[in-house]
Design an enzyme around this catalytic site. Structure first.
Site, PDB file in Angstrom:
ATOM      1  N   HIS A  11      -4.391 -22.585  10.730  1.00  0.00           N
ATOM      2  CA  HIS A  11      -5.641 -23.382  10.944  1.00  0.00           C
ATOM      3  C   HIS A  11      -7.040 -21.984   9.624  1.00  0.00           C
ATOM      4  O   HIS A  11      -7.170 -22.165   8.749  1.00  0.00           O
ATOM      5  CB  HIS A  11      -6.118 -23.729  11.854  1.00  0.00           C
ATOM      6  CG  HIS A  11      -7.630 -23.740  12.137  1.00  0.00           C
ATOM      7  ND1 HIS A  11      -8.593 -24.764  10.736  1.00  0.00           N
ATOM      8  CD2 HIS A  11      -8.780 -23.244  11.886  1.00  0.00           C
ATOM      9  CE1 HIS A  11      -9.846 -24.503  10.801  1.00  0.00           C
ATOM     10  NE2 HIS A  11     -10.023 -23.748  11.455  1.00  0.00           N
ATOM     11  N   ASP A  32       1.112  -1.389   0.393  1.00  0.00           N
ATOM     12  CA  ASP A  32       0.332  -0.273   0.189  1.00  0.00           C
ATOM     13  C   ASP A  32       0.641   1.219  -0.323  1.00  0.00           C
ATOM     14  O   ASP A  32       1.916   1.242  -0.297  1.00  0.00           O
ATOM     15  CB  ASP A  32      -1.301  -0.052   1.006  1.00  0.00           C
ATOM     16  CG  ASP A  32       0.001  -0.353   2.235  1.00  0.00           C
ATOM     17  OD1 ASP A  32       1.151   0.212   2.887  1.00  0.00           O
ATOM     18  OD2 ASP A  32      -1.248  -0.018   3.932  1.00  0.00           O
ATOM     19  N   CYS A  88     -11.708 -30.894   8.275  1.00  0.00           N
ATOM     20  CA  CYS A  88      -9.783 -29.839   7.747  1.00  0.00           C
ATOM     21  C   CYS A  88      -9.097 -30.323   7.390  1.00  0.00           C
ATOM     22  O   CYS A  88      -8.578 -31.551   9.094  1.00  0.00           O
ATOM     23  CB  CYS A  88      -9.838 -28.910   9.074  1.00  0.00           C
ATOM     24  SG  CYS A  88      -8.627 -27.339   8.973  1.00  0.00           S
ATOM     25  N   ASP A 102      -8.232  -8.018   0.870  1.00  0.00           N
ATOM     26  CA  ASP A 102      -6.484  -8.237   1.992  1.00  0.00           C
ATOM     27  C   ASP A 102      -7.510  -7.701   2.970  1.00  0.00           C
ATOM     28  O   ASP A 102      -8.626  -7.283   3.431  1.00  0.00           O
ATOM     29  CB  ASP A 102      -5.978  -7.277   1.709  1.00  0.00           C
ATOM     30  CG  ASP A 102      -5.995  -6.128   1.945  1.00  0.00           C
ATOM     31  OD1 ASP A 102      -6.430  -5.632   3.379  1.00  0.00           O
ATOM     32  OD2 ASP A 102      -6.718  -4.825   1.616  1.00  0.00           O
ATOM     33  N   CYS A 105      -5.314 -29.046  12.507  1.00  0.00           N
ATOM     34  CA  CYS A 105      -6.541 -30.062  12.618  1.00  0.00           C
ATOM     35  C   CYS A 105      -6.125 -31.179  12.502  1.00  0.00           C
ATOM     36  O   CYS A 105      -6.347 -31.917  13.224  1.00  0.00           O
ATOM     37  CB  CYS A 105      -7.585 -29.706  12.002  1.00  0.00           C
ATOM     38  SG  CYS A 105      -8.190 -28.348  12.390  1.00  0.00           S
ATOM     39  N   CYS A 109      -5.968 -29.248   7.566  1.00  0.00           N
ATOM     40  CA  CYS A 109      -4.458 -28.747   7.697  1.00  0.00           C
ATOM     41  C   CYS A 109      -3.618 -28.639   8.899  1.00  0.00           C
ATOM     42  O   CYS A 109      -4.097 -29.919   9.666  1.00  0.00           O
ATOM     43  CB  CYS A 109      -5.939 -26.947   8.072  1.00  0.00           C
ATOM     44  SG  CYS A 109      -5.644 -26.250  10.435  1.00  0.00           S
TER      45      CYS A 109
HETATM   46 ZN   LIG Z   1      -7.593 -26.715  10.495  1.00  0.00          ZN
END
Ligand SMILES: [Zn+2]
Length: 617
Positions: free
Chosen positions: A596, A325, A565, A527, A570, A567
């Site tokens: 996560h 920015d 999930c 964003d 998890c 990720c």
């Molecule tokens: Zn997760």
């Protein structure tokens, strides 16, 4: 002296002296030594007698003798240090880079500076003309005096004729340089709902007290026709939904492709909060947002440039792009606070964004003017000017793929006429930013920012003006309403006015609910620091809302934190363990939860792509 200097790339350092000036006499031997020392190295050292060159003194705004300037190319810097050989030599050899060049009317090569110079020549020219007419043309003194009286009368009559014939046009951008002021005034008159004549009087009164007309618009689109955008930056629509305006697009940059709709996490200091950048890349983050304001203060844009730009400095993958920015958002937040803070506090400010010396948080903002915003570094107290040009230059040094122009971020609680003036200033700053950018694009794309707050008319005027300039894309900024409904209404209008051939970024909005709704309007990238902030505050994003990990009933939840999930968090840790980490204030808790949350956002965007490709949204 400046025009001569501008013709070459050599460096000039000149002084303005006056006969009989004691300080000038003291400087003389030092100056001669300086000329002897620096001349062989190609640095020209000159001296101007100010008493014989008053026009030049006017153009350089010389207020005292001796005055010392450093001139390189079209930039002029004034020296304010000690008159010692060592200090002057150091300034000429490189310390001049630490001084901001003069801009606006203070710059001798600006249109305004040249006008000052021409005005300064008038007395000498008038005197020469008088003697010519009297001695060579044989005019008597009485005839010449009568002629002098006639000039102001004729000028007055001409001005009166022009003003009485002046008319307002509808809101919109000027189509030529000659109708800029007319269109700009129309914005102010319409939004306030006052009679045009009263508005004229008010505007004339402001013109007497404000250096730059706050409602004047910047350069017309015709000033930018030679710039056609960047070959390295391509935008294409992969699929347009038949059910809404949602679309899947590709933005190709020198550092890889962005698939939209795209989530853009914020890495303020070139680092995500609590998450390693390489981990974020492995989660599928494509575009990442860095803040110029913070990086200017530390480590400094020059340091990042020495490293080879942000990608090298932060070891970002070469196939993952970055956006920076202007730094204006943080600088204005020092003065007014953020719109978010304002809306979530009882403080109802009615301040003018155009007023100067409005300070907050330790008086860090020194001045807000047409030139830019001057603030004091919170790190070491150094005064810094953030102008459209200096912001773009800093972003050139940071070398992100997408950059943004400097704009004004006014407080939320202001009247519409003050907001109109703020939008006009943002337009002038954005035009200056774009001009500075296209001098040396460096394979960077520049997005124009749409302003106008909650005003439909101002949003419309801003959309039309900014989209008339050759920006590579658009960002929608400023106040976007107090509620999701207001946000949607503003964005619905703006997206209807913007052309569809360039990408649209929504600044500061990236929570799951709003992204899903705004994507249906055709918005491309979003964003926000929402995902990492939520993680630092002990919550995990899920499809049914935020999961508060610290809740008491999770103490013995020996199960996967979020079902289905994949990720790293998890698939490795249990909810009970994360609960323990949060309750024990272990720093790794913020990291695991943020990982996560970023993964959740990336996966959510993938599902959104799929839904758009199947015309489900
Ligand atoms: Zn997760």
């Amino acid at each position: 002296m400046h025009d001569t200097a501008s013709d070459s790339n050599s460096i000039h350092q000149c002084t303005s002296t006056s006969v009989g000036c004691p300080a000038c006499k003291d400087l003389e031997p030092v100056w001669q030594r300086l000329a002897a020392d620096l001349g062989p190295g190609g640095i020209l050292v000159g001296k101007i007698d100010g008493t014989k060159n008053r026009a030049l003194m006017t153009r350089f705004s010389v207020r005292h003798f001796p005055s010392i300037y450093h001139i390189t190319g079209v930039e002029t810097r004034e020296y304010s240090g000690r008159h010692t050989l060592q200090d002057l030599s150091a300034f000429a050899m490189g310390n001049w880079k630490k001084v901001e060049p003069r801009t606006g009317c203070a710059s001798p090569v600006s249109r305004c500076g040249r006008l000052y110079g021409e005005i300064g020549k008038l007395p000498a020219r008038g005197k020469a003309k008088y003697f010519e007419l009297r001695d060579q043309k044989q005019y008597s003194d009485v005839s010449l005096f009568a002629g002098m009286l006639a000039v102001p009368v004729l000028v007055h009559l001409k001005c009166d004729t022009i003003l009485s014939g002046r008319k307002f046009s509808s809101i919109g951008e000027p189509t030529s340089p000659t109708d800029q002021n007319t269109s700009a005034t129309a914005v102010a008159a319409t939004v306030s709902g006052q009679p045009e004549e009263n508005k004229k009087k008010k505007k004339r009164k402001k013109q007497r007290t404000i250096h730059v007309d706050p409602f004047s618009l910047p350069l017309p689109p015709s000033a930018f026709t030679s710039y056609q955008g960047q070959d390295q930056f391509r935008f294409s629509v992969t699929h347009q939904s038949t059910r809404s305006s949602a679309r899947v697009c590709k933005i190709e940059t020198p550092h890889g492709t962005i698939t939209t709709p795209g989530y853009v996490p914020v890495a303020t200091n070139a680092a995500l909060k609590a998450v390693d950048t390489t981990v974020a890349d492995s989660l599928g983050v494509e575009l990442m947002f860095c803040n110029t304001y913070h990086l200017m203060l530390h480590p400094g844009s020059e340091t990042v440039e020495q490293a080879g730009g942000l990608h090298s400095f932060m070891s970002r993958r070469r196939d993952r792009p970055l956006i920076t920015d202007s730094g204006g958002f943080q600088a204005f937040s020092l003065a007014y606070g953020t719109v978010h803070q304002e809306l979530h506090s009882s403080l109802k400010r009615k301040s003018s964004p155009s007023s100067e010396k409005r300070t907050r948080d330790g008086n860090l903002v020194l001045k807000i003017s047409e030139e830019g915003i001057t603030f004091r570094s919170y790190r070491d107290g150094t005064p810094m000017l953030l102008s459209p040009e200096s912001s773009i230059s800093a972003q050139k040094s940071l070398a992100a793929d997408i950059i943004l122009p400097l704009d004004e971020l006014p407080p939320y609680h202001i009247s519409e006429d003050i907001l109109a003036a703020s939008v006009a200033r943002s337009h002038r700053w954005e035009a200056r930013s774009l001009l500075h950018h296209i001098k040396e694009p460096r394979e960077q794309a520049c997005y124009g920012i749409i302003h106008g707050g909650s005003s439909t008319e101002l949003r419309k005027a801003s959309s039309r003006y900014i989209s008339s300039l050759p920006f590579d894309g658009f960002a929608v900024g400023g106040s976007l309403g107090k509620t999701s409904e207001e946000l949607f209404e503003i964005m619905q209008n703006v997206m209807g006015w913007l052309p569809r051939d360039r990408p649209v970024h929504v600044l500061g909005i990236a929570d799951p609910i709003n992204i899903t709704r705004l994507a249906t309007l055709g918005c491309d990238t979003f964003d926000s620091c929402h995902a990492t902030r939520v993680g630092r505050h002990g919550a995990m994003l899920t499809e049914i809302g935020n999961l508060r990990v610290a809740a008491g009933d999770h103490k013995s939840a020996h199960r996967t934190p979020v079902d289905n999930c994949s990720c790293p968090t998890c698939t490795t840790y249990s909810l009970a363990y994360l609960h323990h980490l949060v309750k024990a204030n272990e720093p790794i808790a913020a990291t695991l939860l943020s990982v996560h949350n970023i993964y959740f956002m990336v996966e959510m965007m993938k599902k959104l792509h799929f839904a758009i490709l199947n015309n489900e949204v």
